[in-house]
Design a protein around this motif. Structure first.
Motif, PDB file in Angstrom:
ATOM      1  N   GLY A  66      -0.679  -9.995  -8.329  1.00 50.69           N
ATOM      2  CA  GLY A  66      -0.714  -9.644  -6.923  1.00 50.69           C
ATOM      3  C   GLY A  66      -1.722 -10.447  -6.145  1.00 50.69           C
ATOM      4  O   GLY A  66      -2.425 -11.307  -6.690  1.00 50.69           O
ATOM      5  N   PRO A  67      -1.836 -10.200  -4.834  1.00 52.57           N
ATOM      6  CA  PRO A  67      -2.747 -10.956  -3.981  1.00 52.57           C
ATOM      7  C   PRO A  67      -4.200 -10.817  -4.452  1.00 52.57           C
ATOM      8  O   PRO A  67      -4.645  -9.734  -4.838  1.00 52.57           O
ATOM      9  N   ARG A 107      -2.425  -0.249 -10.187  1.00 50.25           N
ATOM     10  CA  ARG A 107      -1.475   0.661  -9.556  1.00 50.25           C
ATOM     11  C   ARG A 107      -1.009   0.146  -8.192  1.00 50.25           C
ATOM     12  O   ARG A 107       0.155   0.309  -7.820  1.00 50.25           O
ATOM     13  N   ARG A 108      -1.916  -0.494  -7.457  1.00 52.85           N
ATOM     14  CA  ARG A 108      -1.579  -0.989  -6.120  1.00 52.85           C
ATOM     15  C   ARG A 108      -1.040  -2.422  -6.138  1.00 52.85           C
ATOM     16  O   ARG A 108      -0.667  -2.962  -5.096  1.00 52.85           O
ATOM     17  N   VAL A 359      -9.894  -2.950   3.724  1.00 58.79           N
ATOM     18  CA  VAL A 359      -9.290  -4.215   4.143  1.00 58.79           C
ATOM     19  C   VAL A 359      -8.593  -4.882   2.958  1.00 58.79           C
ATOM     20  O   VAL A 359      -7.503  -5.453   3.099  1.00 58.79           O
ATOM     21  N   ALA A 360      -9.193  -4.802   1.777  1.00 55.07           N
ATOM     22  CA  ALA A 360      -8.561  -5.367   0.584  1.00 55.07           C
ATOM     23  C   ALA A 360      -7.220  -4.696   0.309  1.00 55.07           C
ATOM     24  O   ALA A 360      -6.228  -5.359  -0.026  1.00 55.07           O
ATOM     25  N   TRP A 364      -3.504  -6.322  -0.050  1.00 49.34           N
ATOM     26  CA  TRP A 364      -2.624  -6.089  -1.195  1.00 49.34           C
ATOM     27  C   TRP A 364      -1.239  -5.604  -0.760  1.00 49.34           C
ATOM     28  O   TRP A 364      -0.224  -6.051  -1.289  1.00 49.34           O
ATOM     29  N   ALA A 365      -1.206  -4.679   0.195  1.00 47.89           N
ATOM     30  CA  ALA A 365       0.075  -4.089   0.614  1.00 47.89           C
ATOM     31  C   ALA A 365      -0.024  -3.687   2.080  1.00 47.89           C
ATOM     32  O   ALA A 365      -0.342  -2.526   2.399  1.00 47.89           O
ATOM     33  N   PRO A 366       0.203  -4.635   3.007  1.00 48.16           N
ATOM     34  CA  PRO A 366       0.015  -4.342   4.439  1.00 48.16           C
ATOM     35  C   PRO A 366       0.822  -3.152   4.932  1.00 48.16           C
ATOM     36  O   PRO A 366       0.378  -2.419   5.816  1.00 48.16           O
ATOM     37  N   SER A 367       1.996  -2.926   4.382  1.00 49.87           N
ATOM     38  CA  SER A 367       2.854  -1.857   4.878  1.00 49.87           C
ATOM     39  C   SER A 367       2.312  -0.480   4.535  1.00 49.87           C
ATOM     40  O   SER A 367       2.614   0.502   5.206  1.00 49.87           O
TER      41      SER A 367
END
Length: 372
Positions: A66-67, A107-108, A359-360, A364-367
């Motif tokens: 992930g990011p 998890r994220r 913010v992190a 990771w998942a803007p939505s």
């Protein structure tokens, strides 16, 4: 306050205060970096220390896919003033955010690195870490810093520093002064020339200097004197005319006194900070959620802006450098050092940890939004 941060509250404040009690200057942060590395390892992050070939850098990682978000952890102090820039708060905020994010990473679907970045106060630690690949693949670089006001989008100028050394000839100041070449006079004349140059500077440009060496005894003509000069400008390109002004002033002092002079850059140039708009939007929202009131950028910000080696990173990686108020006191002062371990400073460390973590999560998942 989330249960995760509630459990971290006492350890984070203790960490901030311990760093503050034992200040270490640029490239000498051995105990500070070790303390932070242990804190993060104890909370499940994979820690390399030293890291990237730098003795006082570290890299603490969580998540595998992930990011990638890099949280920058500053911990160097100012010579003679200790943590008068509040880097104990910066370090605690980044370490706290790393500890909050570590159990969520898998998890994220994100990755986090708490990057120990030595020597911000003039040494350019992040510039060297950038060169060594420490920010490779990062989706965002984040740092929360204490200040006078809450800011989602802080302004920082480009900066460069120089060491100007004058060499003359020693002589007895009473019996043979005419055979001497006074290096102190050369330095003083150069200092005055820099002052005269300030009247011609562009908006936002700045020249400052100190004279750390100028002789050892009044009955000896000084044969060695030194100026340390810092230049700042709105952009990196604006530093070039200022470098020429430093060179002209140095040569003027040398020619007038018959001394020689060398002008040597001290450390790398710091580039102006470019704040990523999306990251600034996230930071502003979360600052308000924390009960803070971030001030919008104003037309006079440039004339009082400092500089940071995170600016160099911001030209390569999306970056945000929000600020959290710890009181109406000026940085790089003894009052600011006291504020960095006051209740306001402790709140800055705790709010900074939550802010960076949220913010992190947005990265990771803007939505989903940055909720802890």
């Amino acid at each position: 306050m989330s249960s995760g941060l509630r459990d971290l509250r006492a350890p984070l404040i203790a960490l901030s205060h311990a760093l503050h009690r034992h200040p270490e200057t640029a490239w000498r942060e051995h105990a500070s970096s070790t303390r932070l590395a242990h804190f993060l390892a104890d909370r499940g992050l994979r820690v390399e220390h030293p890291a990237h070939g730098l003795p006082t850098a570290f890299r603490a990682t969580a998540g595998d896919t992930g990011p990638l978000v890099v949280l920058c952890c500053e911990y160097d102090a100012l010579p003679g003033l200790g943590h008068a820039c509040g880097h104990n708060v910066v370090a605690a905020a980044a370490a706290g955010a790393g500890a909050l994010l570590a159990p969520l990473a898998r998890r994220r679907g994100g990755r986090v690195v708490v990057l120990g970045t030595p020597a911000e106060e003039g040494g350019g630690g992040k510039v060297e870490l950038l060169r060594r690949g420490a920010f490779a693949g990062a989706a965002a670089a984040l740092l929360a810093h204490p200040g006078r006001e809450d800011r989602a989008r802080a302004v920082f100028r480009a900066a460069a520093a120089y060491r100007v050394v004058f060499r003359g000839r020693a002589a007895h100041a009473a019996m043979a002064a005419a055979s001497g070449r006074n290096a102190l006079d050369a330095a003083v004349l150069a200092y005055e020339a820099l002052g005269a140059a300030r009247s011609r500077l562009a908006h936002g440009d700045l020249l400052t200097a100190v004279l750390p060496r100028g002789g050892v005894a009044p009955n000896v003509v000084p044969d060695l004197a030194e100026l340390r000069v810092m230049t700042r400008s709105a952009t990196t390109a604006g530093l070039d005319p200022l470098a020429s002004a430093v060179d002209r002033a140095a040569r003027a002092g040398a020619v007038a006194t018959g001394c020689s002079v060398t002008v040597t850059p001290e450390g790398p140039r710091y580039r102006e900070l470019r704040t990523d708009p999306a990251l600034a939007t996230y930071a502003a929202r979360h600052l308000r959620a924390l009960g803070r009131r971030p001030r919008a950028p104003g037309p006079d910000d440039l004339t009082v802006a400092g500089s940071t080696d995170l600016g160099n990173v911001s030209h390569v990686v999306p970056t945000a450098h929000p600020k959290l108020s710890i009181g109406d006191v000026s940085p790089h002062s003894r009052a600011f050092a006291r504020a960095a371990v006051s209740p306001a400073g402790d709140r800055g460390a705790l709010d900074g940890a939550r802010l960076l973590a949220r913010v992190a999560l947005d990265v990771w998942a803007p939505s989903r939004g940055g909720h802890l």
